[in-house]
Design an enzyme around this catalytic site. Structure first.
Site, short mmCIF file in Angstrom:
data_model
loop_
_atom_site.label_atom_id
_atom_site.label_comp_id
_atom_site.label_asym_id
_atom_site.label_seq_id
_atom_site.Cartn_x
_atom_site.Cartn_y
_atom_site.Cartn_z
N THR A 1 86.82 25.61 -48.17
CA THR A 1 87.56 25.27 -49.50
C THR A 1 87.47 23.82 -49.72
OG1 THR A 1 89.79 24.96 -50.56
CG2 THR A 1 89.64 24.93 -48.00
N TRP B 1 87.05 24.47 -57.66
CA TRP B 1 87.38 23.13 -57.51
C TRP B 1 86.42 22.15 -57.95
CZ3 TRP B 1 92.37 22.83 -57.18
CH2 TRP B 1 92.93 23.74 -56.20
N GLU C 1 93.15 29.72 -47.61
CA GLU C 1 93.84 29.51 -46.19
C GLU C 1 94.81 30.74 -46.10
OE1 GLU C 1 93.26 26.98 -48.51
OE2 GLU C 1 93.17 25.14 -47.51
N LYS D 1 91.04 21.99 -60.91
CA LYS D 1 90.56 23.41 -60.78
C LYS D 1 90.14 23.92 -61.99
CE LYS D 1 91.23 27.35 -57.62
NZ LYS D 1 91.97 28.11 -57.08
#
Ligand code: AMP
Length: 547
Positions: free
Chosen positions: A186, A445, A331, A440
């Protein structure tokens, strides 16, 4: 005293075994990367996944080894995904939207020993071969007739690799359920991208969790179109939950534009779909301009970014589609909350349901949420008090791969999501802000820090700051603010030129503005909160106010 029930490790190979055994005839339809629509079944996918496992073992892949995939949503990607995971190796889904340098950094950090790639991305890998020293083999997900130019000796073609290999006897499962299974990086944190390392158990639990009726509520009668990519937190678990229940799957391949998605929704009679708001905006625009209707679609899950009211209303009022707003993170496997109405909300007229439906929803059994203040004190869940959103559960990361970023849990095992939220007395969560300094755009991202570092390196710049500005199509787009060195003057294009080639094209700020002062906080760090407040009403030239 221990219970006397069987020890049946929750490993994901069992999901595809079950799908093939109990729903073997169910179709998986893909828009192939080569072009045509390709049809297969869970039984065939299962057989070919076993062939993938045999090939990997011959390559020398062993339990715990990381194997990358750089691929769109197709049946082949599912075969590869299970073929890797089922032998105890780790399927590392790589995000092709990243800049090649970042992509290679991630593959190298993960230690990928082999990478499966779609034809689309093979040239990127071949051009950056020297940045991937640990990769021993590339497998291009097509056949010999499509062998890309520049493919060296270390390249296998997928169909030829599978051909003639056995469809059984692969050593699937048989390991502990806590064995690592999937890896997804991420960029939604500060610093370098960080790897979330899913276990078989966490993915199995996540599958059961998403199948609850008030979560995705998928069934054997559904036809599911996951637009959300498998490289984005496991396509929100759909590559597990669809075979688990025997739902038909429709995989969109590389095309996610309005006409392409509409065509699949209608020709394959899709009942359920999942995507970020940008995809739905494009679909609705297509429907508006053509006057087409959605004849089979019943429910869509929208998440990844806040779902605008206009989407919820348009789907309901014009097309009779129920929108379920969801929140989650890489996550959290990813599902954290989902907005299925409870009895009281469901009893209200739709208009009165809308404010509730705009919230991000309730956590299902298996996910715990909590709000805390800056000092770590628990805050009330009154729907008004906002605080740091904390999450805990068997599908939540306990650390990043290779312990990047150090300890990520507080003393009570809570993970700080970086989101700021309220929780109301019915358990419904609403995101109100983001504490993490990232943007975002279209569900992906953009690292503000990376752009700032490059921009600040321009000889005329003293300080640079990047903030996200609301955008009607992409949810957010970056705005670059520059404080020039005393006596300097500059034009925006000088900074755009300076950034060109150093960041992914879609990371490029939509505008550059020069300011007298970039405010610094008490610790000398750029005060983003103040900058965001100062530019709250800024809109990019030519864009409409976001809906
Ligand atoms: P990712 O790890 O890329 O899936 O991004 C997770 C982050 O996306 C969350 O921590 C939120 O900041 C944001 N996010 C996800 N879903 C929503 C949503 N429904 N509304 C607002 N933000 C969201």
């Amino acid at each position: 005293m221990l219970g006397l029930m069987q020890d049946w490790p929750l490993t994901v190979d069992k999901i595809l075994d079950h799908g093939a055994l109990r729903h073997g005839h169910r179709e998986v339809v893909s828009r192939s990367v080569e072009g045509p629509i390709v049809r297969t079944t869970y039984a065939e996918i299962h057989a070919r996944a076993k062939r993938v496992s045999h090939a990997l073992l011959e390559m020398g892949i062993r339990p715990g080894d990381r194997v990358g995939t750089l691929a769109w949503n197709t049946a082949r990607h599912i075969e590869i995904w299970y073929g890797i995971m089922a032998i105890g190796a780790v399927c590392h889904t790589l995000n092709p939207r990243l800049h090649p340098d970042q992509l290679c950094w991630i593959a190298d950090h993960a230690g990928d020993k082999a990478i499966f790639t779609d034809l689309t991305f093979a040239p990127i890998l071949f051009a950056n071969r020297e940045k991937l020293p640990q990769v021993e083999r590339f497998i291009v997900m097509s056949d010999e007739a499509h062998r890309p130019a520049g493919a060296g000796d270390d390249v296998w073609m997928y169909e030829e690799m599978l051909s003639g290999r056995p469809t059984d006897d692969a050593p699937w499962g048989g390991f502990d359920e806590t064995t690592a299974c999937g890896l997804c990086y991420t960029s939604g944190t500060t610093g370098d991208p960080k790897g979330v390392l899913y276990s078989h158990r966490s993915n199995f639990l996540h599958t059961l969790l998403t199948l609850q009726t008030d979560v995705m509520g998928l069934s054997a009668t559904d036809t599911i179109l996951p637009v959300v990519p498998m490289f984005h937190a496991n396509a929100w678990g759909i590559a597990f939950s669809a075979p688990a229940v025997g739902a038909k799957l429709v995989m969109p391949g590389s095309r996610m534009d309005g006409p392409a998605i509409f065509e699949l929704l209608e020709t394959e009679a899709v009942t359920f779909s999942a995507a970020v708001p940008t995809v739905w905006q494009m679909l609705l625009q297509h429907l508006e301009s053509t006057g087409e209707k959605l004849t089979t679609l019943k429910r869509v899950v929208i998440g990844g970014s806040a779902c605008p009211e206009s989407l919820i209303r348009a789907f309901h009022d014009k097309y009779g589609v129920d929108v379920r707003h969801a929140w989650g993170m890489t996550e959290t496997s990813p599902l954290g909350t989902l907005g299925a109405p409870d009895a009281e909300v469901a009893a209200l007229p739709f208009d009165q349901q809308v404010p509730w439906r705009m919230k991000q929803g309730r956590p299902p059994l298996g996910v715990e949420l909590m709000l805390k203040d800056d000092e770590g004190n628990k805050l009330p869940e009154d729907g008004e008090t906002y605080g740091h959103l904390m999450v805990r559960g068997g599908t939540v990361a306990s650390a990043y791969f290779k312990n990047a970023g150090g300890d990520i849990l507080d003393a009570d095992g809570w993970f700080d999501t970086g989101d700021v939220a309220t929780i109301d007395p019915t358990g419904c969560m609403q995101i109100t802000d983001r504490a993490k300094d990232v943007i975002k755009s279209g569900g992906e991202w953009i690292s503000t820090i990376e752009i700032e570092n490059i921009a600040a390196g321009h000889p005329k710049a003293l300080l640079a700051a990047v903030i996200g500005i609301a955008h009607p199509k992409w949810d957010e787009r970056p705005l670059l603010l520059v404080q020039l060195k005393p006596g300097q003057t500059a034009e925006p294009h000088e900074f755009i030129t300076h950034l060109s080639g150093k960041i992914a094209k879609w990371w490029m700020p939509d505008d550059v503005i020069f300011v007298d002062e970039i405010p610094l906080g008490a610790t000398g760090k750029i005060d983003k909160k103040l900058i965001r407040a100062r530019h709250a009403s800024y809109r990019f030239p030519g864009t409409l106010q976001p809906a």
